[in-house]
Design an enzyme around this catalytic site. Structure first.
Site, PDB file in Angstrom:
ATOM      1  N   HIS A 317       0.840  -1.209   0.000  1.00  0.00           N
ATOM      2  CA  HIS A 317       0.000   0.000   0.000  1.00  0.00           C
ATOM      3  C   HIS A 317       0.869   1.252   0.000  1.00  0.00           C
ATOM      4  O   HIS A 317       0.674   2.168  -0.803  1.00  0.00           O
ATOM      5  CB  HIS A 317      -0.911  -0.035   1.233  1.00  0.00           C
ATOM      6  CG  HIS A 317      -1.728   1.193   1.461  1.00  0.00           C
ATOM      7  ND1 HIS A 317      -3.108   1.169   1.523  1.00  0.00           N
ATOM      8  CD2 HIS A 317      -1.384   2.489   1.682  1.00  0.00           C
ATOM      9  CE1 HIS A 317      -3.568   2.389   1.752  1.00  0.00           C
ATOM     10  NE2 HIS A 317      -2.527   3.211   1.855  1.00  0.00           N
ATOM     11  N   GLU A 318       1.840   1.303   0.914  1.00  0.00           N
ATOM     12  CA  GLU A 318       2.677   2.496   1.033  1.00  0.00           C
ATOM     13  C   GLU A 318       3.487   2.750  -0.232  1.00  0.00           C
ATOM     14  O   GLU A 318       3.654   3.899  -0.654  1.00  0.00           O
ATOM     15  CB  GLU A 318       3.609   2.379   2.238  1.00  0.00           C
ATOM     16  CG  GLU A 318       2.908   2.366   3.591  1.00  0.00           C
ATOM     17  CD  GLU A 318       2.028   3.587   3.816  1.00  0.00           C
ATOM     18  OE1 GLU A 318       2.394   4.696   3.372  1.00  0.00           O
ATOM     19  OE2 GLU A 318       0.954   3.425   4.419  1.00  0.00           O
ATOM     20  N   HIS A 321       2.054   4.831  -3.027  1.00  0.00           N
ATOM     21  CA  HIS A 321       1.952   6.275  -2.796  1.00  0.00           C
ATOM     22  C   HIS A 321       3.158   7.046  -3.338  1.00  0.00           C
ATOM     23  O   HIS A 321       3.156   8.286  -3.293  1.00  0.00           O
ATOM     24  CB  HIS A 321       1.845   6.570  -1.295  1.00  0.00           C
ATOM     25  CG  HIS A 321       0.497   6.332  -0.702  1.00  0.00           C
ATOM     26  ND1 HIS A 321      -0.671   6.694  -1.322  1.00  0.00           N
ATOM     27  CD2 HIS A 321       0.129   5.789   0.497  1.00  0.00           C
ATOM     28  CE1 HIS A 321      -1.696   6.377  -0.544  1.00  0.00           C
ATOM     29  NE2 HIS A 321      -1.243   5.828   0.552  1.00  0.00           N
TER      30      HIS A 321
END
Length: 366
Positions: A317-318, A321
């Site tokens: 997920h990170e 970004h």
């Protein structure tokens, strides 16, 4: 298959899985709350949130206009229509065991105000005229409760502001960030900041999570074309298959080494962003990721439960970004299974949690 065997070995170490978000089938209201933006200073903005209903509500602050962390609360465009770079944080929150302090209680027809300085999270030094707006979805619990029972979408008014660039530049950035030159993107593999790893257990956990992230992302890239029903569940439109597949491939490549690349991954919080409930966070303007203490204490390495959080998918997920992985980088448009799968195709393809949840679904077989 070697990848499956490796991931299965990692998941055998897992603690009980963490689930959340808006439970499947709960109602989503279009008009339960109203959000109005107003200017209160050169770069100060006030959001007034009104409960339009006839019962009290508990509104979860995470990833909303009410978030106390320096997150993206509004989108900002300059007079020529260009989006202003965001320099704040994109946190991943723990989704289970929500505390009362994470909520704001709002009585029927009541209002609450939240003020923030957009110069702390955006570079407004050029000054001039800007247009702001806010939209999102707020998870809702009943009065005095912390169990999510619904959600309310909000779309604010457009706020037009004329900002003095010199005054805006004098506002300290939330993380003390200064402009940097572009990072080299020759080798797109992450680099662990060894000095941030306080002990061997943290380094071992992060190294394992990156390895699992690479494997999950590779599996997911293949599944985009091989499991079209699952793809449509999360991303809605076949026209984005190549984009989704490309992002998974980019995350797999970025996760595949720990000694150099487009992102820097920190074992611990060296920037002071680990507020209560934050598992990890990214500074997209810097291509840096930071793990928080509860990333290690509260998450299993890899979960066997559908829609659950774990270290591997949190790391995945990170990484979405970060613009060094793929541009445009992912936002937090919808968090948790129910919100992520309620997004339009255009929003889902740019939503970090859609990728993490899809990877979880492919691995677990949801």
């Amino acid at each position: 298959m070697q990848v499956i065997v490796a991931l299965a070995a990692l998941s055998s170490l897992a603690a009980p899985a963490l689930g959340f978000s808006i439970p499947r089938g709960v109602p989503v209201s279009q008009s339960m709350i109203d959000v109005k933006l107003s200017a209160t200073g050169n770069s100060m903005v006030k959001a007034t949130i009104t409960n339009n209903g006839n019962r009290a509500l508990n509104l979860l602050k995470f990833h909303t206009i009410m978030d106390s962390n320096p997150t993206r609360k509004v989108s900002i465009e300059s007079e020529d229509g260009k989006e202003i770079q965001f320099t704040g944080m994109m946190p991943t929150y723990k989704e289970k065991d929500l505390k009362p302090s994470y909520f704001i209680s709002l009585p029927p027809k009541g209002t609450v105000e939240h003020s923030f300085d957009i110069a702390r999270t955006h570079d407004l030094s050029r000054g001039g005229k800007f247009t702001l707006k806010a939209e999102g979805m707020v998870p809702i619990a009943e009065e005095n409760g912390t169990e999510i029972t619904g959600a309310a979408k909000y779309h604010s008014n457009e706020l037009h502001m004329t900002i003095d660039g010199e005054k805006a530049a004098s506002v300290e950035n939330a993380f003390g960030i200064v402009k940097r030159g572009p990072r080299s993107r020759i080798t797109k593999r992450t680099s662990i900041d060894m000095q941030s790893c306080g002990n061997s257990q943290e380094l071992q956990a992060l190294t394992a999570a990156l390895k699992a992230s690479a494997q999950l992302s590779s599996m997911s890239a293949q599944a985009v074309s091989q499991n079209q029903d699952k793809y449509m569940e999360y991303f809605k439109d076949p026209q984005y298959m190549q984009t989704v597949q490309s992002r998974f491939q980019a995350v797999a490549q970025e996760s595949s080494s720990t000694t150099g690349g487009g992102t820097t991954y920190h074992c611990s919080d060296t920037m002071g962003g680990c507020e209560e409930g934050v598992l990890a966070y990214t500074l997209p303007s810097q291509n840096e990721v930071f793990n928080c203490p509860i990333y290690y204490s509260d998450l299993p390495p890899l979960s066997n439960e559908c829609h659950a959080q774990d270290q591997a998918t949190t790391t995945l997920h990170e990484l979405t970004h970060n613009p060094a992985v793929q541009e445009p980088f992912c936002e937090d448009n919808g968090y948790g299974y129910e919100r992520a799968t309620a997004l339009s195709a255009e929003k889902a393809v740019q939503n970090a949690d859609s990728y993490a949840l899809f990877a979880n679904a492919i691995y677990v077989g949801c």
